[in-house]
Design a protein around this motif. Structure first.
Motif, PDB file in Angstrom:
ATOM      1  N   TYR A 114     -35.265  96.104 -19.104  1.00  0.00           N
ATOM      2  CA  TYR A 114     -35.519  96.773 -20.371  1.00  0.00           C
ATOM      3  C   TYR A 114     -34.218  97.164 -21.067  1.00  0.00           C
ATOM      4  O   TYR A 114     -34.150  97.176 -22.301  1.00  0.00           O
ATOM      5  CB  TYR A 114     -36.391  98.004 -20.140  1.00  0.00           C
ATOM      6  N   TYR A 118     -33.129  95.777 -24.753  1.00  0.00           N
ATOM      7  CA  TYR A 118     -32.637  96.688 -25.781  1.00  0.00           C
ATOM      8  C   TYR A 118     -31.305  96.217 -26.340  1.00  0.00           C
ATOM      9  O   TYR A 118     -31.093  96.215 -27.572  1.00  0.00           O
ATOM     10  CB  TYR A 118     -32.510  98.092 -25.204  1.00  0.00           C
ATOM     11  N   ALA A 175     -36.933  97.343 -36.084  1.00  0.00           N
ATOM     12  CA  ALA A 175     -38.191  97.590 -35.370  1.00  0.00           C
ATOM     13  C   ALA A 175     -38.108  97.073 -33.931  1.00  0.00           C
ATOM     14  O   ALA A 175     -38.614  97.723 -33.005  1.00  0.00           O
ATOM     15  CB  ALA A 175     -39.341  96.920 -36.116  1.00  0.00           C
ATOM     16  N   ASP A 176     -37.475  95.914 -33.743  1.00  0.00           N
ATOM     17  CA  ASP A 176     -37.311  95.398 -32.378  1.00  0.00           C
ATOM     18  C   ASP A 176     -36.457  96.329 -31.542  1.00  0.00           C
ATOM     19  O   ASP A 176     -36.711  96.515 -30.337  1.00  0.00           O
ATOM     20  CB  ASP A 176     -36.692  93.998 -32.437  1.00  0.00           C
ATOM     21  N   ASP A 178     -36.231  99.589 -31.961  1.00  0.00           N
ATOM     22  CA  ASP A 178     -37.067 100.756 -31.637  1.00  0.00           C
ATOM     23  C   ASP A 178     -38.031 100.435 -30.496  1.00  0.00           C
ATOM     24  O   ASP A 178     -38.229 101.260 -29.590  1.00  0.00           O
ATOM     25  CB  ASP A 178     -37.839 101.202 -32.871  1.00  0.00           C
ATOM     26  N   ALA A 179     -38.662  99.271 -30.526  1.00  0.00           N
ATOM     27  CA  ALA A 179     -39.593  98.890 -29.460  1.00  0.00           C
ATOM     28  C   ALA A 179     -38.877  98.760 -28.130  1.00  0.00           C
ATOM     29  O   ALA A 179     -39.384  99.196 -27.089  1.00  0.00           O
ATOM     30  CB  ALA A 179     -40.301  97.588 -29.820  1.00  0.00           C
ATOM     31  N   ALA A 180     -37.710  98.173 -28.158  1.00  0.00           N
ATOM     32  CA  ALA A 180     -36.939  98.028 -26.924  1.00  0.00           C
ATOM     33  C   ALA A 180     -36.500  99.395 -26.385  1.00  0.00           C
ATOM     34  O   ALA A 180     -36.484  99.628 -25.176  1.00  0.00           O
ATOM     35  CB  ALA A 180     -35.729  97.130 -27.173  1.00  0.00           C
ATOM     36  N   ILE A 182     -38.141 102.238 -26.854  1.00  0.00           N
ATOM     37  CA  ILE A 182     -39.336 102.889 -26.311  1.00  0.00           C
ATOM     38  C   ILE A 182     -39.626 102.374 -24.909  1.00  0.00           C
ATOM     39  O   ILE A 182     -39.899 103.159 -23.985  1.00  0.00           O
ATOM     40  CB  ILE A 182     -40.530 102.658 -27.245  1.00  0.00           C
ATOM     41  N   ASP A 183     -39.586 101.056 -24.724  1.00  0.00           N
ATOM     42  CA  ASP A 183     -39.832 100.506 -23.384  1.00  0.00           C
ATOM     43  C   ASP A 183     -38.786 100.986 -22.394  1.00  0.00           C
ATOM     44  O   ASP A 183     -39.099 101.266 -21.231  1.00  0.00           O
ATOM     45  CB  ASP A 183     -39.834  98.974 -23.453  1.00  0.00           C
ATOM     46  N   TYR A 186     -39.644 104.465 -21.417  1.00  0.00           N
ATOM     47  CA  TYR A 186     -40.803 104.512 -20.542  1.00  0.00           C
ATOM     48  C   TYR A 186     -40.456 104.227 -19.087  1.00  0.00           C
ATOM     49  O   TYR A 186     -41.283 104.472 -18.203  1.00  0.00           O
ATOM     50  CB  TYR A 186     -41.862 103.516 -21.010  1.00  0.00           C
TER      51      TYR A 186
END
Length: 436
Positions: A114, A118, A175-176, A178-180, A182-183, A186
């Motif tokens: 992850y 990112y 956006a990519d 931000d998604a990376a 978030i993962d 997590y």
């Protein structure tokens, strides 16, 4: 028969002499009995004493109407912890069975993949952002050249579209990222709520998947803690009827609730009623209520059986009759014995409702100042004269706690002093014996 033989034989007594001694003895016994039962020689006759009975004088009072309802404790908040990304559990960062706060790290999943995703997203963002200045400069130049008709209108439109595409690529790259991110975040599993945490279902090194069915652990907030109780619809109707008739008034909007634990002790903290369901169960004829209690010492745990004492209202100008004074006649009606104003014993049929501690809430048959017999009923009968002695009833046990002894109390079975245990009587006689 010769005279010598007759002299040796025992002589027979006359028939009248045989009965003379027994009759004399019977006469002496009867005279002694008369002396004991009657007046002493030369003294005044003794008066026959009336039996003593323990009484409690009834007075109207305001009685809190409570309902003792069965219930179970339940956590106010419950959260099952599950992973939102897949990977290998690298660390567990909490103590099983301990307290955690919201946001505390619980597990750590291997973040290598992850982190790489990112970093790749960040690089793609940088690439997209680098294409924007060139597209913007080209579109600006074409804006000037179109005025001189050095470029065609189509070339200007293509330059403006290229700039818009470059800006859109930047937005998609952000956006990519931000998604990376978030993962990547997590990979550290945090506590969603604060409370007491259960044991872990998986150990370090286990493979977990995103949103798997098995929870890693469970967190329960037990301070405050909820208590779910059930009440019958019949009792609800009776209470509302009593309120409508004016026999009971509501204590207020904030209904206080107390708890009786499984071992019979009273929970030291009072709670409040949160809500009551608006429907009645068709199978049981009950509805559910929920109360909330503070639990700073963590004494209450979810799932414990308790009895909630709910204050439903206040019955004003009501009488409490000790339960020990109430019996049932052959018709099953509650009855009690009273000492009237003239000192005679009378029996009445009462109308009693619910129990309040060790007393009955009387709905009829009593009045202010009535003296109800709570001790010594076995010594009296209806219409007999009796000496009432005021006693105090222990509210906890329902037994006689103290009484005012008469001045002429003796060991007669019609005296209340004769009802003392043998040990108490022996201890009371000991000082007198020592003085003698």
């Amino acid at each position: 028969m010769s005279k010598r033989v007759r002299a040796l034989l025992p002589r027979r007594r006359p028939r009248r002499a045989r009965w003379r001694a027994p009759l004399a003895l019977a006469a002496l016994l009867s005279l002694a009995g008369c002396d004991e039962d009657g007046a002493a020689p030369g003294g005044p006759p003794q008066a026959t004493s009336r039996p003593e009975v323990g009484v409690v004088t009834l007075h109207p009072q305001s009685v809190a109407i409570t309902a003792e309802l069965p219930g179970r404790t339940a956590a106010s908040l419950v959260a099952e912890v599950r992973p939102q990304v897949s990977g290998i559990v690298r660390a567990r960062k909490f103590q099983e069975g301990g307290e955690v706060a919201a946001g505390d790290a619980l597990y750590e999943i291997d973040p290598a993949s992850y982190q790489a995703a990112y970093d790749s997203a960040v690089a793609a963002l940088q690439k997209a952002e680098a294409a924007v200045p060139s597209a913007a400069a080209k579109a600006e130049r074409y804006q000037e050249l179109i005025k001189q008709k050095a470029v065609s209108k189509q070339d200007l439109d293509d330059a403006v579209a290229s700039l818009a595409q470059a800006k859109a690529s930047v937005a998609a790259a952000k956006a990519d990222v931000d998604a990376a991110r978030i993962d990547l975040d997590y990979t550290t599993i945090a506590a969603p709520i604060g409370g007491r945490i259960d044991k872990s279902t998986l150990t370090v090194g286990a493979l977990v998947t995103a949103s798997q069915e098995t929870a890693l652990t469970t967190i329960r907030t037990i301070d405050p803690i909820n208590v779910d109780v059930t009440q019958s619809s019949t009792n609800l109707l009776n209470l509302r009827q009593a309120i409508a008739d004016g026999r009971v008034r509501l204590a207020g909007t904030n209904v206080s609730v107390r708890l009786k634990l499984e071992n019979g002790t009273i929970y030291p903290h009072a709670g409040k009623l949160e809500f009551a369901e608006s429907n009645v169960s068709e199978t049981t004829g009950t509805y559910r209520m929920r109360a909330e209690f503070p639990n700073p010492d963590r004494l209450l745990l979810p799932g414990m059986y308790v009895r909630a004492i709910v204050e439903e209202g206040v019955a004003e100008n009501s009488f409490l009759v000790p339960q020990r004074a109430v019996t049932r006649n052959t018709k099953g009606e509650p009855t009690a014995m009273f000492v009237a104003a003239d000192g005679k014993v009378e029996e009445r049929v009462l109308s009693v409702g619910r129990s309040v501690g060790n007393s009955w809430l009387a709905e009829g048959g009593v009045a202010d100042g009535d003296r109800i017999i709570v001790e010594g009923t076995q010594f009296v009968r209806v219409g007999q004269q009796a000496d009432p002695v005021e006693v105090v009833i222990d509210e906890t046990t329902g037994e006689v706690r103290e009484r005012r002894e008469g001045a002429a109390a003796d060991a007669s079975p019609t005296r209340l002093s004769a009802l003392k245990p043998a040990s108490a009587a022996a201890s009371a006689d000991a000082p007198a014996t020592a003085k003698d």
